[in-house]
Design an enzyme around this catalytic site. Structure first.
Site, PDB file in Angstrom:
ATOM      1  N   LYS A 206       3.904  -7.199   3.690  1.00 23.26           N
ATOM      2  CA  LYS A 206       3.699  -5.770   3.487  1.00 23.26           C
ATOM      3  C   LYS A 206       3.528  -5.138   4.853  1.00 23.26           C
ATOM      4  CE  LYS A 206       0.246  -3.488   2.995  1.00 23.26           C
ATOM      5  NZ  LYS A 206      -0.499  -2.937   4.138  1.00 23.26           N
TER       6      LYS A 206
ATOM      7  N   THR B 264      -1.880  -2.195   7.886  1.00 19.61           N
ATOM      8  CA  THR B 264      -2.086  -3.629   8.000  1.00 19.61           C
ATOM      9  C   THR B 264      -0.802  -4.376   7.726  1.00 19.61           C
ATOM     10  OG1 THR B 264      -4.416  -3.638   7.483  1.00 19.61           O
ATOM     11  CG2 THR B 264      -3.222  -5.626   6.960  1.00 19.61           C
TER      12      THR B 264
ATOM     13  N   SER C 220      -9.776  10.516  -1.750  1.00 17.70           N
ATOM     14  CA  SER C 220     -10.329  11.141  -2.951  1.00 17.70           C
ATOM     15  C   SER C 220     -10.730  10.056  -3.930  1.00 17.70           C
ATOM     16  CB  SER C 220      -9.313  12.078  -3.576  1.00 17.70           C
ATOM     17  OG  SER C 220      -8.144  11.366  -3.911  1.00 17.70           O
TER      18      SER C 220
ATOM     19  N   GLU D 163       5.047   3.950   8.185  1.00 18.17           N
ATOM     20  CA  GLU D 163       4.558   5.142   7.488  1.00 18.17           C
ATOM     21  C   GLU D 163       5.383   6.383   7.788  1.00 18.17           C
ATOM     22  OE1 GLU D 163       0.818   5.047   9.034  1.00 18.17           O
ATOM     23  OE2 GLU D 163       0.010   3.785   7.458  1.00 18.17           O
TER      24      GLU D 163
ATOM     25  N   THR E  91       0.888  -1.175   0.000  1.00 17.17           N
ATOM     26  CA  THR E  91       0.000   0.000   0.000  1.00 17.17           C
ATOM     27  C   THR E  91       0.926   1.226   0.000  1.00 17.17           C
ATOM     28  OG1 THR E  91      -0.277  -0.213   2.405  1.00 17.17           O
ATOM     29  CG2 THR E  91      -2.004  -1.123   1.028  1.00 17.17           C
TER      30      THR E  91
ATOM     31  N   ASN F  43      -1.386  10.279   6.733  1.00 16.44           N
ATOM     32  CA  ASN F  43      -2.615   9.871   7.396  1.00 16.44           C
ATOM     33  C   ASN F  43      -3.673  10.952   7.514  1.00 16.44           C
ATOM     34  OD1 ASN F  43      -2.135   7.071   8.037  1.00 16.44           O
ATOM     35  ND2 ASN F  43      -0.376   7.888   9.127  1.00 16.44           N
TER      36      ASN F  43
END
Lengths: 407, 407
Positions: free
Chosen positions: B179, B190, B407, B276, B153, B402
């Site tokens: 991942k 996740t 969108s 992240e 992701t 985050n």
């Protein structure tokens, strides 16, 4: 119950002072004192962190020994945590300076600190500060306000509140100030709160009221999940309002409880909304929970989640994050019972209904979330207990404040 | 034990494929399949979040029923969590598409998803993706690599690993991909991991090994404290290496355990360092703890603290934050026993010694912390247990990723 102007000096017989002691900050005040003309009954609640600052241990001893309390000296800049024996000596030296200047026994003098952990306090500056403040203690409203400013770290606004209520024909006043989750060159987020009242009340009842009120106010604040080494909330009651001493949980006790709840809730919301780098107050209200503990746990998990907080900052009604936080909170529930709403003064929007996502109007969701105060409401539909938690969004400024190198 | 190139297709009899199904992302692959030529024994560990995605419940049923597993289909973009009955139907439809295309029973097909919560999967696109992948399944190393890219992701790098070891004269291979904590228009963080091996091993032993290894590898990762609804780790063993089936905790089991630990630790560290917005890997090693649980709890608290993470980002050796996090972790200890160090390939620096701060060289501290991999070491001096937790720093990019609006 009537809200009035002022803070810790609003009740009869309470004075305050502030001082620029140059402990760590320059060009601003960094010490405050709250003083009562007569000894007070006292109550307190303290951090549950095992690594407790020296001042926390000092104050706990006063509160738990059944001793009176007549003054509290607070400094910002250095937290006096993780400082070994030298840290305890600094507490004692500060209290003894108050005894010397004001003639009150040093073991009735509380101390509180907020700032960098692992750095020793400059005792000479503290003692000098106490001497400076002893000469300017004042009943004035302004003195209370100045004290509330001296204890700030990265708080952007000072926080004080006062209100009155009647007990047996006597007007009783409760005042308070607090500092929130701020951090200069880097500190712990520390919550300090000081409540004064001229009520006459039994010490045990006073502690019970404080401990109970804290559960739904200060302890429902989450800025970043880091429980400080220094969190301290002190309540001092000097009895000068002249009411008959409250000795049972009667109607008068209830009035006091309500007043205490109101002031603590006000200060808690102010602290949450002024959390580090915060751009808005983010509240979570859980209703229909099986138990009060479940309601509190769920509400705190929602406002405590970094992902939820970032979504609130981004005005993104990404409700899965809130459900996810509820799911790992530890409280048991069935997602098929849950309804989820976003709420602000713009309106209320349902986004999740008994296990199923709702296809909602994104634009309307954004307009609700753009407000300064945003609430997530979760109806668990499993009982009748509720709780509200107070937090803030996670912003670039939070990272900036906390990543800047100490200089 | 020998590290080799490749990932899930490295063991004998495993194939993989990827596909651009257009589920949510455009212009990239978003589906992957891992397939074994013969049915596999399987083991798995899953999120402890009560709000479990449909795919998690689907896979748990396969693993816990004692059934074989022959394929797993993964998609990125949509998490299939909080999606009610429609979510379960999507799992079944995907598995049935595999049955139709490849002739394996649908109840031996696992599914895994990562992406936005509370959004339904487009079943037609999934089914189309399965058909597309069925035609291009390949043993090639490249097919495994492509699969590891399709499941990303906001991961910035794909994560795969493979190694071999000997069991009774037979070469056994273990491969894996995972991942990490990524989030596009916003997702849950996740963790998905898939390990393949051609070892022959009893199912119960395999599950025991996986559950044990996970405790010190994947479960020691903290990116933001938010336990996803979708976390899944699957282990498939097809037995094609030809070894005598491992049926007890003998020397061969130990070799497998070590191989599994090595691959899981590699993937866990990669995921943490690629958390992240992360700019570096932040590890906490706790030594001298009374119990293993204490060591794990303390290590996780250190890397999980927002304040610690921000200090790591800012290269600030503000050790009080680490002690504070240890203090509220729940593990009992005495701060007067603790020694604290910062460590990287630049060197080691002691900053706290048995309750007292050390007056250290700040410049040297910064040089240590500027490295890509920084470790905090806490010696509790109270026992002989240790644990390491894997995390990352808290950066502006974390907030940016985050807070961006869907969108």
């Amino acid at each position: 119950m009537k809200i009035i102007e002022g803070g810790v000096t609003a009740p009869i017989g309470f004075k305050a002072a502030d001082f620029a002691a140059g402990i760590k900050y320059q060009g601003r005040t960094d010490m405050a004192m709250v003083y009562s003309d007569v000894p007070c009954e006292c109550a307190g609640t303290f951090t549950t962190n095992q690594v407790k600052a020296a001042c926390v241990m000092w104050d706990k001893k006063i509160v738990e020994s059944g001793s009176k309390m007549q003054a509290v000296v607070i400094n910002s800049g250095i937290a006096n945590a993780c400082t070994g024996q030298e840290g305890f000596d600094a507490c004692e030296a500060t209290a003894k300076a108050v005894e010397k200047e004001l003639g009150v026994p040093y073991d009735t003098v509380a101390v509180a600190s907020t700032g960098v952990i692992g750095m020793q306090l400059p005792v000479d500056k503290l003692v000098n500060g106490v001497a400076g403040m002893a000469g300017i203690l004042s009943h004035d409203k302004e003195a209370g306000t100045k004290a509330s400013k001296a204890i700030m770290t990265t708080d952007t606004i000072n926080k004080e509140y006062a209100l009155t209520f009647e007990v047996g024909g006597k007007t009783v006043t409760v005042g308070g100030m607090s500092k929130g989750s701020g951090m200069i060159h880097p500190n712990m987020c520390t919550m300090l709160g000081f409540i004064t009242t001229d009520l006459s009340i039994d010490k045990t009842l006073m502690q019970q009221a404080l401990s109970s009120v804290v559960k739904d106010t200060f302890n429902m604040i989450t800025v970043d999940g880091d429980t400080s080494t220094n969190d301290t909330l002190l309540l001092m009651a000097n009895g000068l309002a002249g009411n008959d001493t409250i000795t049972s949980k009667n109607e008068d006790y209830d009035k006091f409880y309500e007043a205490l709840f109101t002031i603590c809730r006000f200060l808690a919301r102010k602290m949450a909304g002024d959390g580090e780098g915060a751009s808005k107050l983010f509240e979570a209200k859980v209703t229909g929970a099986k138990t009060k503990d479940d309601a509190r746990t769920l509400a705190r998990a929602i406002v405590g989640s970094n992902l939820s907080k970032a979504a609130i900052f981004g005005c993104d009604a990404n409700f899965g994050r809130f459900l996810c936080a509820m799911g790992y909170s530890g409280a048991k529930f069935d997602q098929n019972d849950v309804e989820l709403f976003f709420e602000s003064k713009k309106g209320t929007l349902k986004v999740f209904d008994h296990g199923n996502p709702i296809d909602f109007d994104e634009e309307y969701a954004v307009s609700i979330m753009k407000e300064d105060e945003v609430m997530v409401v979760a109806n668990m539909n499993e009982g009748d207990q509720e709780a509200t938690a107070f937090g803030c969004d996670l912003t670039y400024d939070y990272v900036k404040i906390n990543a800047d190198y100490r200089s």
